[in-house]
Design a protein around this motif. Structure first.
Motif: not given
Length: 273
Positions: A92, A95-96, A98-99, A189, A192, A229, A235
């Motif tokens: 998680d 993923l954050e 990645l933004k 994006v 996973y 990944i 996505n």
């Protein structure tokens, strides 16, 4: 730039990238499509061409392009270590991360160079070299800062584009920056897939599902980042395929070498090709 110990093997798929597809025991298995064999290999043994990036001028071998790639790769290695650490500890959080635009930009740079450094793009490079001046003029201001070359030098390279030495500079250094929309806001994006199987990669890992212009806009593509990944532009698009289907796309995009973490995985891929 001369080197006291000039490298001979020039990898078009960097060794540090290949290592992220090894098993937990640090083993890399390679399917050779030409000979239909699966063997354990070291990353140094595949995806290279002797003197691929070497330029010869006045009977002197110049290794600036290879040194340039080694500098990039030293930064990418640290980038990969961060990815591996974050994914292993908290998906998680990754993923954050990645933004974040800077992080996403690094991924875009990596994809651009992985695409153009591949010798299989040579004919495409010659096609784009024809419009090199227009590409440079239309490029983002950040690109011009990175290249630190004025338009006269780009013009000189354009005039010399038929020569082997100069098309190497154009393909391996300039085209990744002036063709891909790296500095426009593009969102990369990820998918996973560790829970559903492991990803493979190959000697031509940027898989294009659309037109070349769409790829240069980071649209309709797949790029395996490591065995956990795969990167894409949408996505929802990537989620329509399972890990095995994505692996088949990657395998079909290869020229000769497909690599992954186990003999069993590659045998499965081989049987489906």
């Amino acid at each position: 730039m001369k080197s006291n110990n000039p490298p001979k093997r020039h990898h078009y798929v960097q060794e540090s990238y290949q290592k992220w597809f090894r098993s937990d025991n640090d083993e890399l298995f390679v399917l050779d499509k030409q000979y239909k064999t699966i063997r354990k290999k070291a990353p140094s043994q595949i995806c290279y061409i002797d003197d691929l990036h070497t330029i010869s001028l006045n009977n002197e071998k110049i290794h600036d392009i290879e040194i340039f790639y080694r500098d990039i790769e030293s930064q990418i290695v640290e980038f990969f270590k961060f990815i591996e650490r974050e994914v292993a500890t908290n998906v998680d959080v990754f993923l954050e991360t990645l933004k974040l635009e800077d992080f996403n930009k690094m991924l875009r740079v990596f994809i651009a160079f992985m695409f153009w450094r591949n010798p299989s793009q040579k004919n495409l490079a010659k096609e784009y070299a024809e419009k090199l001046l227009d590409l440079y003029d239309a490029s983002h201001d950040e690109v011009k800062k990175i290249l630190f070359w004025d338009r006269n030098l780009i013009k000189f390279l354009h005039r010399k584009r038929e020569k082997e030495n100069y098309i190497k500079i154009i393909q391996y250094v300039i085209l990744p920056l002036v063709t891909f929309k790296i500095f426009d806001e593009r969102r990369i994006v990820l998918y996973y897939g560790k829970k559903f199987g492991e990803f493979i990669s190959c000697d031509n890992p940027v898989v294009n599902f659309g037109s070349i212009n769409e790829l240069l806009n980071f649209e309709k593509f797949v790029f395996p980042l490591n065995n956990k990944i795969t990167l894409s532009d949408n996505n929802e698009f990537i989620k329509t395929y399972n890990v095995n289907e994505i692996n088949i796309f990657i395998a079909k995009n290869s020229k000769k070498y497909i690599f992954g973490s186990s003999r069993e995985l590659l045998t499965k891929i081989q049987n489906q090709l």
